[in-house]
Design an enzyme around this catalytic site. Sequence first.
Site: not given
Ligand code: 3PG
Length: 217
Positions: A48, A52, A76, A136
């Site tokens: 993924e 961002r 995102t 999710k």
């Molecule tokens: C996110 O979208 O930031 C993910 O959920 C990753 O989360 P994490 O950094 O806590 O694994």
Amino acid sequence: MSTRENAAGSLLDIMHASAVIPVIAIDELAHAVPLAKALVAGGIRVLEVTLRTAHGLAAIRAIADAVPGAIVGVGTLTKPEEFAAARDAGAVFGVSPGLTAELIAAARSSGLPLLPGVMTPSEVMVARAAGFLQLKLFPAVPAGGVGMLNAIAGPLPDVTFCPTGGISVETAPAFLACDNVACVGGSWLTPKDAIRAGDWARITALATAASALRKVH
Ligand code: 3PG
């Protein structure tokens, strides 16, 4: 075979293809391909790549073109116009932190399979009513983690989750043991210091450990 040729089947197929989906943020475009290759070398194929950072779309395109075996998705997603752009860049699935009417419409019109983020039973019900059965749970740990997933399974047994947010290699097995969890997501496979240092061997080692985690049936 590139990701474009290897266009994955359903969202559920993608979730079953990997117990762990790394959540990736690319700060420098040059990191995208070696990072993806390092993850695939460790047995992690579903990636993924988030929007961002400014390089998200270009990173998806680069990985889709140059990393055999990778199944690349876009993360995102928060704006409708991002769906078609990501699909055209080579993404074969999408992930959003939440769900809005505009995102539902964009998912439908783009044809990009969407794993939408939810955090409450009402949000699960809204997503399910819109036709989304793979969700999710985000942010998974602040939302209540394993306890929340088990509690949701009673009244809402027909949805399958990829919990993400606050999960680690140590805590992933408890999530994967939940009946309503197909896979988990996390950023722990892609530490920023390892990426900055070009320490691809460390990334492959983290991927190898993650790919040893199996969904418990
Ligand atoms: C996110 O979208 O930031 C993910 O959920 C990753 O989360 P994490 O950094 O806590 O694994």
